[in-house]
Design a protein around this motif. Structure first.
Motif, PDB file in Angstrom:
ATOM      1  N   LEU A   2       0.832  -1.196   0.000  1.00 22.42           N
ATOM      2  CA  LEU A   2       0.000   0.000   0.000  1.00 22.42           C
ATOM      3  C   LEU A   2       0.870   1.252   0.000  1.00 22.42           C
ATOM      4  CD1 LEU A   2      -2.828   1.235   0.137  1.00 22.42           C
ATOM      5  CD2 LEU A   2      -2.675   1.116   2.617  1.00 22.42           C
ATOM      6  N   TYR A   3       1.907   1.247   0.835  1.00 24.65           N
ATOM      7  CA  TYR A   3       2.838   2.381   0.900  1.00 24.65           C
ATOM      8  C   TYR A   3       3.485   2.621  -0.457  1.00 24.65           C
ATOM      9  CZ  TYR A   3       7.113   4.971   1.724  1.00 24.65           C
ATOM     10  OH  TYR A   3       8.124   5.881   1.638  1.00 24.65           O
ATOM     11  N   GLU A   4       4.008   1.582  -1.072  1.00 27.65           N
ATOM     12  CA  GLU A   4       4.714   1.719  -2.347  1.00 27.65           C
ATOM     13  C   GLU A   4       3.780   2.209  -3.451  1.00 27.65           C
ATOM     14  OE1 GLU A   4       7.843   1.991  -4.820  1.00 27.65           O
ATOM     15  OE2 GLU A   4       7.948   1.542  -2.688  1.00 27.65           O
ATOM     16  N   ASN A   5       2.546   1.694  -3.477  1.00 30.64           N
ATOM     17  CA  ASN A   5       1.579   2.138  -4.486  1.00 30.64           C
ATOM     18  C   ASN A   5       1.273   3.622  -4.322  1.00 30.64           C
ATOM     19  OD1 ASN A   5       1.438  -0.408  -5.568  1.00 30.64           O
ATOM     20  ND2 ASN A   5      -0.445  -0.954  -4.509  1.00 30.64           N
ATOM     21  N   ARG A   6       1.051   4.045  -3.082  1.00 32.21           N
ATOM     22  CA  ARG A   6       0.738   5.455  -2.821  1.00 32.21           C
ATOM     23  C   ARG A   6       1.940   6.340  -3.157  1.00 32.21           C
ATOM     24  NH1 ARG A   6      -2.529   9.439  -3.333  1.00 32.21           N
ATOM     25  NH2 ARG A   6      -2.466  10.942  -1.649  1.00 32.21           N
ATOM     26  N   TYR A   7       3.126   5.874  -2.790  1.00 31.79           N
ATOM     27  CA  TYR A   7       4.348   6.618  -3.079  1.00 31.79           C
ATOM     28  C   TYR A   7       4.508   6.815  -4.583  1.00 31.79           C
ATOM     29  CZ  TYR A   7       9.263   7.904  -3.315  1.00 31.79           C
ATOM     30  OH  TYR A   7      10.430   8.561  -3.593  1.00 31.79           O
ATOM     31  N   GLN A   8       4.322   5.776  -5.358  1.00 34.52           N
ATOM     32  CA  GLN A   8       4.462   5.852  -6.813  1.00 34.52           C
ATOM     33  C   GLN A   8       3.402   6.768  -7.425  1.00 34.52           C
ATOM     34  OE1 GLN A   8       7.018   4.867  -8.589  1.00 34.52           O
ATOM     35  NE2 GLN A   8       7.969   3.998  -6.768  1.00 34.52           N
ATOM     36  N   ALA A   9       2.170   6.700  -6.900  1.00 32.85           N
ATOM     37  CA  ALA A   9       1.098   7.561  -7.406  1.00 32.85           C
ATOM     38  C   ALA A   9       1.422   9.031  -7.146  1.00 32.85           C
ATOM     39  CB  ALA A   9      -0.234   7.184  -6.761  1.00 32.85           C
ATOM     40  N   LEU A  10       1.913   9.339  -5.961  1.00 35.01           N
ATOM     41  CA  LEU A  10       2.275  10.714  -5.643  1.00 35.01           C
ATOM     42  C   LEU A  10       3.466  11.189  -6.466  1.00 35.01           C
ATOM     43  CD1 LEU A  10       1.813  10.781  -1.777  1.00 35.01           C
ATOM     44  CD2 LEU A  10       0.438  11.971  -3.490  1.00 35.01           C
ATOM     45  N   LYS A  11       4.411  10.294  -6.690  1.00 31.65           N
ATOM     46  CA  LYS A  11       5.578  10.630  -7.503  1.00 31.65           C
ATOM     47  C   LYS A  11       5.148  10.969  -8.931  1.00 31.65           C
ATOM     48  CE  LYS A  11      10.084   8.773  -8.823  1.00 31.65           C
ATOM     49  NZ  LYS A  11      10.979   7.631  -8.745  1.00 31.65           N
ATOM     50  N   LYS A  12       4.239  10.180  -9.478  1.00 34.75           N
ATOM     51  CA  LYS A  12       3.733  10.409 -10.827  1.00 34.75           C
ATOM     52  C   LYS A  12       2.980  11.744 -10.898  1.00 34.75           C
ATOM     53  CE  LYS A  12       1.231   7.998 -14.477  1.00 34.75           C
ATOM     54  NZ  LYS A  12       0.507   6.789 -14.848  1.00 34.75           N
ATOM     55  N   GLU A  13       2.173  12.014  -9.884  1.00 30.47           N
ATOM     56  CA  GLU A  13       1.426  13.268  -9.838  1.00 30.47           C
ATOM     57  C   GLU A  13       2.378  14.466  -9.738  1.00 30.47           C
ATOM     58  OE1 GLU A  13      -1.920  15.442  -7.035  1.00 30.47           O
ATOM     59  OE2 GLU A  13      -1.715  13.271  -6.953  1.00 30.47           O
TER      60      GLU A  13
END
Length: 59
Positions: A2-13
């Motif tokens: 969950l952490y990694e998915n959220r981190y990647q989503a924020l990085k992309k944004e």
């Protein structure tokens, strides 16, 4: 996970916002003298484009 998915989503944004800021910064000199325009940044679906150029000998 969950952490990694959220981190990647924020990085992309963040990358998307950085690109938008870059485009606005590049356009700033133009809009500084033409302040009657509303700027909207849009993302369009990917598509193939054909571009043809022809020189006009009369110009």
């Amino acid at each position: 996970m969950l952490y990694e998915n959220r981190y990647q989503a924020l990085k992309k944004e963040a990358e998307k916002l950085k690109e938008q800021m870059k485009r606005l910064k590049e356009a700033k000199p133009y809009f500084k003298h033409n302040q009657h325009y509303l700027v909207k940044v849009k993302t369009l679906p990917e598509r193939r484009v054909l571009s043809l150029r022809k020189k006009n000998p009369q110009l």
